[in-house]
Scaffold this motif. Structure first.
Motif, short mmCIF file in Angstrom:
data_model
loop_
_atom_site.label_atom_id
_atom_site.label_comp_id
_atom_site.label_asym_id
_atom_site.label_seq_id
_atom_site.Cartn_x
_atom_site.Cartn_y
_atom_site.Cartn_z
N GLY A 20 0.74 -1.18 0.12
CA GLY A 20 0.04 0.01 0.03
C GLY A 20 0.60 1.27 -0.02
O GLY A 20 0.39 2.25 -0.76
N GLY A 21 1.99 1.23 0.72
CA GLY A 21 2.91 2.32 0.75
C GLY A 21 3.48 2.74 -0.63
O GLY A 21 3.54 3.85 -1.00
N PHE A 22 3.92 1.69 -1.23
CA PHE A 22 4.35 1.76 -2.69
C PHE A 22 3.33 2.40 -3.75
O PHE A 22 3.58 3.30 -4.48
CB PHE A 22 4.90 0.48 -3.44
N LYS A 23 2.11 2.03 -3.62
CA LYS A 23 1.07 2.41 -4.42
C LYS A 23 1.04 3.98 -4.14
O LYS A 23 0.64 4.73 -4.99
CB LYS A 23 -0.10 1.72 -4.35
N LEU A 24 0.78 4.41 -3.12
CA LEU A 24 0.37 5.69 -2.49
C LEU A 24 1.69 6.73 -2.92
O LEU A 24 1.35 7.68 -3.45
CB LEU A 24 0.41 5.67 -0.90
N ILE A 25 3.01 6.30 -2.55
CA ILE A 25 4.08 7.12 -3.27
C ILE A 25 3.97 7.08 -4.50
O ILE A 25 4.29 8.23 -5.25
CB ILE A 25 5.36 6.54 -2.62
N PHE A 26 3.80 5.99 -5.26
CA PHE A 26 3.66 6.17 -6.74
C PHE A 26 2.63 7.12 -7.38
O PHE A 26 2.78 7.86 -8.23
CB PHE A 26 3.32 4.77 -7.13
N LEU A 27 1.37 6.84 -6.70
CA LEU A 27 0.14 8.05 -7.15
C LEU A 27 0.79 9.35 -6.85
O LEU A 27 0.37 10.12 -7.70
CB LEU A 27 -1.08 7.61 -6.42
N SER A 73 13.13 3.82 -7.94
CA SER A 73 14.01 3.06 -7.56
C SER A 73 15.33 3.53 -6.70
O SER A 73 15.83 2.82 -6.25
CB SER A 73 15.00 2.84 -9.10
N TYR A 74 15.05 4.98 -6.68
CA TYR A 74 15.78 5.36 -5.53
C TYR A 74 15.42 5.23 -3.99
O TYR A 74 16.45 5.38 -3.17
CB TYR A 74 16.29 7.17 -5.71
N LEU A 75 14.00 4.78 -3.90
CA LEU A 75 13.72 4.91 -2.66
C LEU A 75 13.84 3.29 -2.06
O LEU A 75 13.48 3.28 -0.78
CB LEU A 75 12.34 5.16 -2.66
N THR A 76 13.89 2.43 -3.14
CA THR A 76 14.25 0.94 -2.45
C THR A 76 15.71 0.38 -2.31
O THR A 76 16.72 1.30 -2.85
CB THR A 76 13.54 -0.04 -3.30
#
Length: 76
Positions: A20-27, A73-76
């Motif tokens: 869910g966090g990935f999707k929120l940051i992506f959006l 990609s910089y966040l992971t």
């Protein structure tokens, strides 16, 4: 007798790309970069040079999507 069915779910593994966090940051990042790209496109600026990964994109949406994936990609 012990119950075969449990109501507990296993904890998600850390760093899953579709959490869910990935999707929120992506959006959020997609919305911000899309707004910047749209404004730059209307003004007539070459915005693809500003975003890493969007240099060779054929369209506005694909360029923004590639820029967001480069940013993520910089966040992971």
């Amino acid at each position: 007798m012990a119950s075969v069915y449990t109501t507990e779910r296993p904890a998600p593994a850390a760093g899953l790309p579709h959490s869910g966090g990935f999707k929120l940051i992506f959006l959020v990042s997609f919305t911000v970069l899309l707004a910047v790209a749209l404004i730059a496109q209307v003004v007539g600026l070459h915005w693809r040079q500003w975003f890493p990964g969007a240099e060779g994109a054929p369209s506005l949406l694909s360029g923004v999507k590639q820029a967001v994936y480069s940013f993520m990609s910089y966040l992971t």
